[in-house]
Design a protein around this motif. Sequence first.
Motif, PDB file in Angstrom:
ATOM      1  N   HIS A 271       0.847  -1.202   0.000  1.00  0.00           N
ATOM      2  CA  HIS A 271       0.000   0.000   0.000  1.00  0.00           C
ATOM      3  C   HIS A 271       0.878   1.246   0.000  1.00  0.00           C
ATOM      4  CE1 HIS A 271      -3.266   2.732   0.822  1.00  0.00           C
ATOM      5  NE2 HIS A 271      -2.746   3.080   1.985  1.00  0.00           N
ATOM      6  N   LEU A 272       1.925   1.237   0.811  1.00  0.00           N
ATOM      7  CA  LEU A 272       2.870   2.347   0.886  1.00  0.00           C
ATOM      8  C   LEU A 272       3.563   2.555  -0.464  1.00  0.00           C
ATOM      9  CD1 LEU A 272       4.794   4.384   2.295  1.00  0.00           C
ATOM     10  CD2 LEU A 272       6.141   2.413   3.068  1.00  0.00           C
ATOM     11  N   ILE A 273       4.089   1.482  -1.029  1.00  0.00           N
ATOM     12  CA  ILE A 273       4.800   1.578  -2.305  1.00  0.00           C
ATOM     13  C   ILE A 273       3.870   2.070  -3.411  1.00  0.00           C
ATOM     14  CG2 ILE A 273       5.930   0.223  -4.117  1.00  0.00           C
ATOM     15  CD1 ILE A 273       7.058  -1.577  -1.862  1.00  0.00           C
ATOM     16  N   GLY A 274       2.671   1.528  -3.438  1.00  0.00           N
ATOM     17  CA  GLY A 274       1.713   1.911  -4.471  1.00  0.00           C
ATOM     18  C   GLY A 274       1.373   3.391  -4.426  1.00  0.00           C
ATOM     19  N   ARG A 275       1.118   3.901  -3.226  1.00  0.00           N
ATOM     20  CA  ARG A 275       0.761   5.313  -3.090  1.00  0.00           C
ATOM     21  C   ARG A 275       1.933   6.225  -3.435  1.00  0.00           C
ATOM     22  NH1 ARG A 275      -2.264   8.076   1.668  1.00  0.00           N
ATOM     23  NH2 ARG A 275      -2.033   9.683   0.075  1.00  0.00           N
ATOM     24  N   VAL A 276       3.112   5.903  -2.947  1.00  0.00           N
ATOM     25  CA  VAL A 276       4.278   6.762  -3.205  1.00  0.00           C
ATOM     26  C   VAL A 276       4.562   6.851  -4.703  1.00  0.00           C
ATOM     27  CG1 VAL A 276       6.784   6.936  -2.964  1.00  0.00           C
ATOM     28  CG2 VAL A 276       5.372   6.488  -0.945  1.00  0.00           C
ATOM     29  N   LEU A 277       4.622   5.703  -5.379  1.00  0.00           N
ATOM     30  CA  LEU A 277       4.958   5.702  -6.803  1.00  0.00           C
ATOM     31  C   LEU A 277       3.870   6.361  -7.645  1.00  0.00           C
ATOM     32  CD1 LEU A 277       6.558   2.162  -7.265  1.00  0.00           C
ATOM     33  CD2 LEU A 277       7.687   4.331  -6.749  1.00  0.00           C
ATOM     34  N   LYS A 316       7.555  16.076  11.786  1.00  0.00           N
ATOM     35  CA  LYS A 316       6.169  15.602  11.763  1.00  0.00           C
ATOM     36  C   LYS A 316       5.994  14.323  12.586  1.00  0.00           C
ATOM     37  CE  LYS A 316       4.722  17.680   7.393  1.00  0.00           C
ATOM     38  NZ  LYS A 316       3.538  18.389   7.958  1.00  0.00           N
ATOM     39  N   GLY A 317       7.038  13.951  13.348  1.00  0.00           N
ATOM     40  CA  GLY A 317       6.938  12.787  14.217  1.00  0.00           C
ATOM     41  C   GLY A 317       7.169  11.461  13.531  1.00  0.00           C
ATOM     42  N   ILE A 318       7.833  11.496  12.366  1.00  0.00           N
ATOM     43  CA  ILE A 318       8.060  10.270  11.597  1.00  0.00           C
ATOM     44  C   ILE A 318       9.538   9.900  11.665  1.00  0.00           C
ATOM     45  CG2 ILE A 318       7.937   9.198   9.319  1.00  0.00           C
ATOM     46  CD1 ILE A 318       5.711  11.333   8.688  1.00  0.00           C
ATOM     47  N   CYS A 319       9.821   8.697  12.170  1.00  0.00           N
ATOM     48  CA  CYS A 319      11.192   8.199  12.267  1.00  0.00           C
ATOM     49  C   CYS A 319      11.495   7.332  11.059  1.00  0.00           C
ATOM     50  CB  CYS A 319      11.373   7.365  13.545  1.00  0.00           C
ATOM     51  SG  CYS A 319      11.003   8.258  15.063  1.00  0.00           S
ATOM     52  N   ALA A 320      12.494   7.748  10.273  1.00  0.00           N
ATOM     53  CA  ALA A 320      12.880   7.008   9.075  1.00  0.00           C
ATOM     54  C   ALA A 320      14.387   7.108   8.931  1.00  0.00           C
ATOM     55  CB  ALA A 320      12.170   7.581   7.853  1.00  0.00           C
ATOM     56  N   SER A 321      14.925   6.581   7.835  1.00  0.00           N
ATOM     57  CA  SER A 321      16.367   6.669   7.616  1.00  0.00           C
ATOM     58  C   SER A 321      16.639   6.743   6.127  1.00  0.00           C
ATOM     59  CB  SER A 321      17.091   5.462   8.226  1.00  0.00           C
ATOM     60  OG  SER A 321      16.846   4.303   7.453  1.00  0.00           O
ATOM     61  N   SER A 322      17.885   7.066   5.802  1.00  0.00           N
ATOM     62  CA  SER A 322      18.285   7.084   4.395  1.00  0.00           C
ATOM     63  C   SER A 322      19.081   5.843   4.039  1.00  0.00           C
ATOM     64  CB  SER A 322      19.115   8.334   4.089  1.00  0.00           C
ATOM     65  OG  SER A 322      20.248   8.385   4.929  1.00  0.00           O
ATOM     66  N   GLY A 323      19.318   4.975   5.013  1.00  0.00           N
ATOM     67  CA  GLY A 323      20.091   3.756   4.771  1.00  0.00           C
ATOM     68  C   GLY A 323      20.429   3.097   6.080  1.00  0.00           C
ATOM     69  N   TYR A 366      -0.756   8.645   6.699  1.00  0.00           N
ATOM     70  CA  TYR A 366      -0.225   9.882   7.280  1.00  0.00           C
ATOM     71  C   TYR A 366       1.173  10.154   6.740  1.00  0.00           C
ATOM     72  CZ  TYR A 366       1.690  13.076  10.810  1.00  0.00           C
ATOM     73  OH  TYR A 366       2.305  14.129  11.451  1.00  0.00           O
ATOM     74  N   VAL A 367       1.997   9.111   6.661  1.00  0.00           N
ATOM     75  CA  VAL A 367       3.372   9.253   6.186  1.00  0.00           C
ATOM     76  C   VAL A 367       3.399   9.645   4.710  1.00  0.00           C
ATOM     77  CG1 VAL A 367       5.511   7.997   5.697  1.00  0.00           C
ATOM     78  CG2 VAL A 367       4.375   7.718   7.904  1.00  0.00           C
ATOM     79  N   VAL A 368       2.575   9.005   3.892  1.00  0.00           N
ATOM     80  CA  VAL A 368       2.555   9.326   2.462  1.00  0.00           C
ATOM     81  C   VAL A 368       2.089  10.770   2.250  1.00  0.00           C
ATOM     82  CG1 VAL A 368       1.573   8.777   0.211  1.00  0.00           C
ATOM     83  CG2 VAL A 368       2.224   6.934   1.766  1.00  0.00           C
ATOM     84  N   ASP A 369       1.059  11.182   2.987  1.00  0.00           N
ATOM     85  CA  ASP A 369       0.580  12.561   2.855  1.00  0.00           C
ATOM     86  C   ASP A 369       1.673  13.552   3.256  1.00  0.00           C
ATOM     87  OD1 ASP A 369      -1.878  11.637   2.004  1.00  0.00           O
ATOM     88  OD2 ASP A 369      -2.843  11.808   3.965  1.00  0.00           O
ATOM     89  N   ILE A 374       6.261  17.328   1.832  1.00  0.00           N
ATOM     90  CA  ILE A 374       7.674  17.651   2.060  1.00  0.00           C
ATOM     91  C   ILE A 374       8.468  17.614   0.759  1.00  0.00           C
ATOM     92  CG2 ILE A 374       9.790  16.845   3.175  1.00  0.00           C
ATOM     93  CD1 ILE A 374       7.973  15.835   5.491  1.00  0.00           C
ATOM     94  N   VAL A 375       8.252  16.578  -0.054  1.00  0.00           N
ATOM     95  CA  VAL A 375       8.976  16.472  -1.324  1.00  0.00           C
ATOM     96  C   VAL A 375       8.649  17.668  -2.213  1.00  0.00           C
ATOM     97  CG1 VAL A 375       9.185  15.136  -3.459  1.00  0.00           C
ATOM     98  CG2 VAL A 375       9.233  13.974  -1.244  1.00  0.00           C
ATOM     99  N   ALA A 376       7.368  18.054  -2.276  1.00  0.00           N
ATOM    100  CA  ALA A 376       6.977  19.210  -3.092  1.00  0.00           C
ATOM    101  C   ALA A 376       7.637  20.480  -2.577  1.00  0.00           C
ATOM    102  CB  ALA A 376       5.455  19.350  -3.086  1.00  0.00           C
ATOM    103  N   ARG A 377       7.691  20.623  -1.267  1.00  0.00           N
ATOM    104  CA  ARG A 377       8.298  21.812  -0.657  1.00  0.00           C
ATOM    105  C   ARG A 377       9.794  21.882  -0.942  1.00  0.00           C
ATOM    106  NH1 ARG A 377       7.893  22.914   5.806  1.00  0.00           N
ATOM    107  NH2 ARG A 377       9.254  24.745   5.930  1.00  0.00           N
ATOM    108  N   LEU A 378      10.480  20.751  -0.815  1.00  0.00           N
ATOM    109  CA  LEU A 378      11.920  20.728  -1.064  1.00  0.00           C
ATOM    110  C   LEU A 378      12.229  20.975  -2.544  1.00  0.00           C
ATOM    111  CD1 LEU A 378      13.007  17.718   1.203  1.00  0.00           C
ATOM    112  CD2 LEU A 378      13.565  20.135   1.545  1.00  0.00           C
TER     113      LEU A 378
END
Length: 394
Positions: A271-277, A316-323, A366-369, A374-378
């Motif tokens: 679901h995450l992959i589908g929405r992001v792509l 936004k309270g989301i913990c992620a990483s780049s690798g 919430y994360v996809v939204d 954020i991507v649009a802003r950057l």
Amino acid sequence: MDRLIYLDNAATTRTAPEVVEAMLPYFSESYGNPSSVYSFAAKNKDAVTGTRETIAKILGADTSEIYFTAGGTESDNWALKAAAEAYASKGKHIITTKIEHHAILHTGAYLEKRGYEVTYLDVDENGVVSPAAVEAAIRPDTILISVMFANNEIGTIEPIREIGQIARAHGVLFHTDAVQAFGQIPIRVDDCCIDMLSASGHKLNGPKGIGFLYIRKGVKIRSFIHGGAQERKRRAGTENVPGIIGLGAAAQRAARSMEERTAKERELRDHLIGRVLAEIPYSRLNGHPTDRLPNNANFSFRFIEGESLLIMLDMKGICASSGSACTSGSLDPSHVLLAIGLPHEIAHGSLRLTLGEETTREDIDYVVDALKEIVARLRDMSPLYEDFVKKNRQ
């Protein structure tokens, strides 16, 4: 911060309450040293043996083939360094891949400085190493092949059974770093012809500072830590009894819940992959589209920097990483993303999201939204993106 969404479970996981509960008595009640001879300590020795039996059963191994360590990094170091030393009279050639964890890559570099030769195999655009390439790299002086079971950054699951069979047919030792895979996908060491396997407790809702190395009977491997008779004289030091008990409880829990838990993770991951792509332009999925860990999604977003993305997600309270968490703070792009052919500028804009058993569909949405915003802003702040848009309008 109104909410916390933790999507960095490849870095570490929350220790499960029942795991903590299982560990607690071994801190202040059953605190005896398992190596002591009196009955108070013998109970702890039995408890340690019980965990050894639990892990062996999950892997289809013998109890005597499980050795406790301080974690995956130590297990990887032990497998490579001690095997290299033990088989040096046969040869000094080792085969691995370019996308291994740095516990393997840096150990390989260490051995190269001491007269060993290491072949680092390429992978394809999905991060898969070819079994044929592994076989082609084998020489008369090859003593060890080390290929990770699943990649910690892009989630790709490697063809371990085929590689194991090739290694066995050529009489070469086969080690796999299964730190990300153990507890997430079924592993049977005999089916995959595995001679050594590394794993870590904190990747499967267990405690940090504990792991194990599976060493098949008959493998000639030297002691890694000297100074005592623990772990059948191969790994000295007083046993971390609470950690071992926690590892056993976490492994048993992971094995018991694996089918249902990973089915849920796959559904949410897809679901995450589908929405992001579909909803974020100029994004791509890194890693194999289907043969990947159930909880892993790794993306690259053109025209942005991953570090800025992580900071804004954190706000936004989301913990992620780049690798890999082991290379956080490095300004260099991921060696894994470069190995699958991404150019530096795209590899720099990567994001790894790894789900856990508590992740919900609401969290993913919430994360996809948040990502879209954020991507649009950057990109709005990026002169590269501005130039790209202008060129495409012409």
